[in-house]
Every structure is written in structure tokens, then in C-alpha cells.
Scaffold this motif. Structure first.
Motif, PDB file in Angstrom:
ATOM      1  N   ALA A   3      43.803  36.936  50.823  1.00  0.00           N
ATOM      2  CA  ALA A   3      42.460  35.774  50.674  1.00  0.00           C
ATOM      3  C   ALA A   3      41.215  36.621  50.506  1.00  0.00           C
ATOM      4  N   GLU A   7      37.343  32.385  49.287  1.00  0.00           N
ATOM      5  CA  GLU A   7      38.655  31.645  49.414  1.00  0.00           C
ATOM      6  C   GLU A   7      38.873  31.211  50.669  1.00  0.00           C
ATOM      7  N   THR A  13      41.166  27.189  46.286  1.00  0.00           N
ATOM      8  CA  THR A  13      41.493  28.499  46.053  1.00  0.00           C
ATOM      9  C   THR A  13      41.409  28.756  44.695  1.00  0.00           C
TER      10      THR A  13
END
Length: 88
Positions: A3, A7, A13
Motif C-alpha cells: 500500500a 492509499e 484505493t
């Protein structure tokens, strides 16, 4: 894929195409350029028009999160500005 910082903070996302473009943009050296064809090749999509929106999103993300600013090079691609050239 790990990630990215934005995010973990956002409730959304990134899509895979936008995330791939972000990865490409942060790798461009200061003062360097990346062509539109290299971006297309990097995400596996031949038609630039199909990724135009993703590229705009990716540019905003890297500017906001990393302070990395790109300017368009007409009909060729993007050039990464040096910090003293970028008035963010």
C-alpha cells in the motif's frame, strides 16, 4: 503490491493503471523526461487516450504526496521539474 502512503490515508484505493503510472512517475529523475509511449508501454495499454485520465490523477497524486511536479512536453511526454523550478 504494498500500500502506498496515499492509499492508507484515503478511503479509496487506486486502480491498477493509475497506481502503475504513479510508480513510473516517481522513478523519473530530476530534470528527466518520460514519454507518453513509455507510460503506455509501462501499463500495457497502447492507446494513450485510454489512460489520459489515469495520467492526470497520477500527476496530482505525486505532486500532492511527493512534491514532484511535471510539465507537459508537447506531443512527447512529461518533464520532471527541479525543486527550484516548481512553484507548488
Amino acid at each position: 503490491m504494498t500500500a502506498l502512503p496515499w492509499e492508507t490515508r484515503l478511503s479509496i484505493t487506486l486502480g491498477p493503471t493509475t497506481a502503475a503510472i504513479v510508480d513510473l512517475l516517481v522513478e523519473v529523475p530530476l530534470g528527466g523526461e518520460i514519454t507518453y509511449s513509455a507510460i503506455c508501454h509501462g501499463v500495457g495499454i497502447e492507446d494513450f487516450e485510454m489512460i489520459r485520465g489515469n495520467l492526470s490523477s497520477a500527476r496530482r497524486i505525486v505532486q500532492r504526496e511527493k512534491g514532484v511536479v511535471f510539465v507537459p512536453v508537447r506531443r512527447r511526454g512529461l518533464r520532471r521539474l527541479e525543486p527550484d523550478q516548481a512553484a507548488v
